[in-house]
Design a protein around this motif. Structure first.
Motif, PDB file in Angstrom:
ATOM      1  N   ASN A  89     -16.936  15.761 -80.796  1.00 31.15           N
ATOM      2  CA  ASN A  89     -18.265  16.040 -80.250  1.00 31.15           C
ATOM      3  C   ASN A  89     -19.365  15.512 -81.171  1.00 31.15           C
ATOM      4  OD1 ASN A  89     -20.491  18.511 -79.436  1.00 31.15           O
ATOM      5  ND2 ASN A  89     -19.355  17.437 -77.849  1.00 31.15           N
ATOM      6  N   ASP A 137     -25.033  23.763 -77.388  1.00 33.10           N
ATOM      7  CA  ASP A 137     -25.103  22.301 -77.298  1.00 33.10           C
ATOM      8  C   ASP A 137     -26.371  21.867 -76.572  1.00 33.10           C
ATOM      9  OD1 ASP A 137     -23.340  19.526 -77.188  1.00 33.10           O
ATOM     10  OD2 ASP A 137     -24.557  19.800 -75.373  1.00 33.10           O
ATOM     11  N   TYR A 230     -27.413  15.741 -78.636  1.00 37.67           N
ATOM     12  CA  TYR A 230     -26.968  14.395 -78.258  1.00 37.67           C
ATOM     13  C   TYR A 230     -28.099  13.381 -78.456  1.00 37.67           C
ATOM     14  CZ  TYR A 230     -25.260  10.541 -75.358  1.00 37.67           C
ATOM     15  OH  TYR A 230     -24.865   9.314 -74.890  1.00 37.67           O
ATOM     16  N   ARG A 478     -21.736  16.501 -72.204  1.00 33.99           N
ATOM     17  CA  ARG A 478     -21.302  15.733 -73.385  1.00 33.99           C
ATOM     18  C   ARG A 478     -19.825  16.008 -73.658  1.00 33.99           C
ATOM     19  NH1 ARG A 478     -26.425  16.780 -72.160  1.00 33.99           N
ATOM     20  NH2 ARG A 478     -26.348  18.668 -73.425  1.00 33.99           N
ATOM     21  N   ARG A 479     -19.459  17.271 -73.810  1.00 38.06           N
ATOM     22  CA  ARG A 479     -18.050  17.560 -74.068  1.00 38.06           C
ATOM     23  C   ARG A 479     -17.197  17.328 -72.823  1.00 38.06           C
ATOM     24  NH1 ARG A 479     -14.951  20.009 -78.005  1.00 38.06           N
ATOM     25  NH2 ARG A 479     -16.816  20.602 -79.151  1.00 38.06           N
ATOM     26  N   LEU A 483     -16.892  13.154 -73.735  1.00 38.58           N
ATOM     27  CA  LEU A 483     -15.798  13.252 -74.702  1.00 38.58           C
ATOM     28  C   LEU A 483     -14.442  13.359 -74.002  1.00 38.58           C
ATOM     29  CD1 LEU A 483     -14.854  13.577 -77.641  1.00 38.58           C
ATOM     30  CD2 LEU A 483     -15.359  16.030 -77.468  1.00 38.58           C
TER      31      LEU A 483
END
Ligand code: Z15
Length: 831
Positions: A89, A137, A230, A478-479, A483
């Motif tokens: 991450n 996050d 991010y 994002r995760r 990812l």
């Protein structure tokens, strides 16, 4: 530039040559290894330190900006943060994932192998803890000043293995090889007091005050982890408290020769942050759990007061500096603790303190399940927190006066709303405390919030309708896309650019490509490749061969009766019976993939796991099945495993009894990754269906009002059993002992529960579920149609980014705004 300057600035550089230099330096100076001697664990740690070095400049810059600015800081109080591994991450958020992959490849290493070395911090049970991680996050990505406050459990959620098809638990020793992502801050240690008694005294101004004389004191030591947003400079902090003894040894005892007694105090104190309670939505009422809750909440509020002080802000302005969010009732003791700190320690008058408290707190409810509502027996509460009980009585007296004025003569309402349950043995009701002490109360999906208002929190809604709002959950793309699903990320970014990663609504742009056959082929290939990866993983780990062209029908989540994994099990048996009755039947091949942990003390959930594995043991080897059905139970479902599973799913099982799942968040991860949902009208499923359109969603089952009505009219599951041939054959086959080597007693508790009680209405929903699954199978045969639907599901998942959720919390509850961070230079830092 001096030598030191050069070294430090290299450590902040994102250039590939500097990454390589730092990586090899860290291998030598941190791990003490040469490449020849190093293993993947050493390389992982060297890389983790290389990345950590690069976070520091952002972290320091962020801290310095927050200290000099007056903006409101969000404090997210949560007993759980299910973060998942940090390294991947952080590489994504720093924007150096591909560079790093190349750099380690040039050294003959595989980045993925290194990422899998990380022991994930599993400091949560399921949805609630993972939501906290997604929120942290999004707060960083949106550049909102925020702190996550929780407990640094030495042992996180247990590691699950299967022994003869039963769940077995192993302790999670996640700190075994050290944790490169945290920094201890012993200089900000706080004292947390427990037990003892209170006494009154008169102060210099002749005012009557209360003094708390605790029986023991425990230290809370903050351990900080940077949470990078991010492609921004913001690095917020996750601050987790570790419990330590005030004195390691009791020298009095030691000198008297009682060596064992001398260390008990240390052991008792450190127990507070020893282990995460593995119950999800099941309140155990254990004293240690209340102590854990008070431990981290008191430490966190004291920490906020310390920050206030160094910023020179008077305590009267606490609520202007901090928005404190209660993640469920687990930290609700904070309402009484802030009152204690303000009144007893900062000597504020009650009304001022209460005003500050209510303006500071917001409360999020996460469940409608009555067994999850926290209550503490009065004797236990009195024993652990005598002063807080007095404060709660005082809050209650004033609160009930208010209710009495509004609802004149309504004694029953008063009894329901009281912070103390007096129906039998007396209890403190934590949800009532949270409601009374918060200016905002929210549910986590539209349906859930409506049900809170009509049902669980009806009385509070009638008193304070303006406090209530909905904040539908979300998850971080994002995760859960970038990812977890690099293939899909590449395809989407080639098609739309990269803007969607921070603004997930842009995925709507994919709709324009649905009629493009080439795009559909590329989309289908991404899914096929992800499925092949997962199939290979399953074969490697479990020795089961899987057909990547079968439907990957997936249910991963905590094991609970209300989530109805056993309904999916009944469906598998129904398909198996069709094959047995008609060996040449033309069935669409399916692979059923299950994953999830059962609370160790939850017998029925453990029996559900055994049922699924027992079905697999039969179906997977019966030659008559001819690979048309496979049943896999993947052990130890976790964030790490989720990242492999969601991208490979065709069908997302979201089949809870309507009105039971507050929101669900796994449903959103599947949707983003292009799985279609088979689901009930429960939680956020309803909003997913609204977004994707009914034609792109497989809906079945009773609605919430139908469930309520059936329950009220006297539900008799046996009637459904008698009426449906398919259902009867399925139940009879389990009851006969067919899946338990002839032992008819093994699944009897489960079968009897369904036939005579069925509190979650499986039998009522069975026919509808099977019919809907038949529709799934027939649609899947039209591969192009399926792909169109899958693309539209992703394209319309933008609402379920946690960025959207967090923006709503910021605007409507927290009054928090983004504070962009300017990177400090080396000179700034050193001057
Ligand atoms: C938990 O994981 C959830 C609720 C709880 O009350 C507890 Cl103790 C644990 C889950 C809900 O079951 C789920 O529907 C929701 O999506 C999640 O919290 C996050 O809000």
């Amino acid at each position: 530039m001096t030598n030191t300057d050069r070294r430090v600035s290299e450590r902040a550089s994102l250039d590939k040559r500097d990454l390589r230099r730092s990586f090899l330096d860290n291998l030598l100076y941190v791990q003490g290894k040469f490449p020849k001697l190093a293993n993947n664990a050493d390389y992982y740690l060297a890389l983790a330190h290389t990345v950590r070095d690069r976070l520091m400049q952002r972290w320091i810059s962020t801290a310095s900006a927050y200290t000099s600015q007056a903006s409101r800081t969000v404090c997210y109080l949560s007993a759980e943060f299910l973060m998942g591994p940090h390294l991947g991450n952080n590489l994504i958020n720093l924007g150096i994932y591909d560079e790093t992959a190349k750099m380690v490849a040039e050294l003959g290493l595989d980045l993925e192998d290194l990422l899998y070395q990380e022991e994930e911090p599993g400091l949560g049970n399921g949805g609630l803890g993972r939501l906290a991680a997604c929120f942290i996050d999004s707060l960083a990505t949106l550049e909102v000043p925020a702190l996550g406050y929780g407990i640094r459990y030495e042992y996180g959620i247990f590691h699950q293995t299967l022994v003869d098809g039963w769940q077995a638990e192993k302790t999670d020793k996640w700190l075994r090889y050290g944790n490169p992502w945290e920094i201890a801050r012993p200089e900000w240690t706080v004292e947390i007091r427990f037990g003892g008694h209170t006494e009154q005294y008169v102060d210099e101004q002749q005012r009557l005050r209360v003094r708390w004389l605790p029986a023991r004191v425990v230290l809370g030591v903050p351990h900080d982890t940077p949470i990078l947003g991010y492609h921004v400079n913001t690095a917020n902090t996750l601050r987790l408290w570790k419990a330590e003894a005030a004195e390691s040894f009791d020298f009095g005892q030691f000198n008297r020769g009682d060596y064992a007694g001398a260390v008990t105090q240390k052991i008792v104190s450190e127990n507070l942050s020893k282990v995460l309670y593995p119950n999800d939505e099941q309140e155990a009422g254990k004293e240690l759990r209340l102590q854990q809750q008070y431990f981290f909440v008191s430490a966190s509020l004291q920490d906020m007061l310390r920050i206030l002080k160094i910023q020179g802000v008077p305590v009267e302005n606490f609520h202007e500096k901090f928005a404190v969010q209660l993640n469920d009732t687990h930290p609700a003791i904070g309402v009484a603790e802030l009152m204690r700190l303000l009144v007893d320690e900062h000597l504020l008058v009650w009304d001022t303190a209460w005003d500050i408290t209510c303006k500071s707190f917001g409360y999020t409810n996460h469940t409608l399940m009555p067994e999850a509502l926290e209550r503490w027996s009065l004797p236990l509460f009195q024993r652990v927190l005598p002063r807080h009980l007095e404060i709660i009585y005082e809050i209650n007296a004033r609160f009930l006066d208010q209710v009495r004025l509004r609802f004149f003569g309504d004694e029953q309402r008063l009894a329901r709303m009281s912070l103390i349950d007096e129906h039998g043995p007396r209890y403190v009701r934590m949800a009532n405390l949270a409601c009374a002490g918060s200016h905002a109360i929210n549910g986590v999906a539209d349906l859930h919030t409506e049900l809170l208002k009509q049902d669980v929190l009806k009385d509070f809604y009638e008193l304070w309708p303006e406090k209530f709002s909905n904040k539908t959950n979300g998850v971080t793309p994002r995760r859960w896309i970038v990812l977890a699903n690099p293939r899909l990320t590449a395809l989407i970014s080639e098609t739309l650019g990269e803007g969607w990663i921070k603004d997930l609504g842009q995925l709507r742009g994919l709709e324009r490509h649905v009629e493009n056959a080439d795009f559909r082929a590329r989309w289908a290939k991404v899914k096929r490749d992800n499925k092949a990866d997962l199939a290979a993983h399953i074969t490697r780990r479990l020795g089961i061969s899987i057909n990547p062209d079968s439907i990957f029908d997936v249910q991963v989540k905590r094991i609970h009766e209300y989530k109805r994994q056993h309904l999916a099990a009944l469906h598998i048996i129904a398909l198996y019976l069709r094959i047995k009755a008609n060996p040449n039947i033309d069935l669409t091949p399916r692979t059923f993939i299950f994953g999830g942990k059962a609370a160790p003390g939850y017998f029925m959930a453990k029996l559900m796991i055994k049922l699924i594995t027992a079905i697999g043991d039969v179906v997977n080897v019966d030659p008559a099945v001819r690979d048309r059905l496979k049943v896999v139970f993947m052990p130890n479902f976790s964030v790490t495993n989720g990242q492999r599973i969601y991208p490979a799913a065709d069908l997302s099982e979201q089949i809870s009894t309507a009105g039971k799942e507050a929101s669900g968040t796994g449903n959103m991860k599947f949707q983003m990754n292009g799985a279609l949902t088979i689901g009930t009208m429960d939680g956020a499923n309803i909003e997913i269906q609204q977004e994707v359109g009914a034609e792109n969603f497989f809906q079945f089952g009773l609605s919430t009002p139908e469930v309520y009505a059936l329950g009220a009219s006297g539900y008799r599951p046996m009637e459904y059993y008698q009426r449906s041939d398919a259902l009867r054959e399925v139940i009879d086959l389990i009851a006969s002992g067919f899946f338990s080597r002839g032992d008819a007693s093994l699944f009897k508790p489960l079968v009897d529960n369904l036939l005579y009680h069925d509190p979650y209405f499986l039998l009522a929903d069975f026919d509808s579920y099977v019919a809907c699954q038949d529709e799934v199978a027939s649609v899947y045969r039209d591969a192009d149609r399926w792909t169109r639907m899958a693309i539209l599901n992703s394209a319309r998942s933008g609402k379920f980014s946690s960025d959207r959720t967090i923006l709503q919390y910021c605007d409507e509850i927290w009054g928090a705004k983004s504070v962009p961070i300017r990177l400090l230079t080396q000179e700034d830092v050193e001057s």
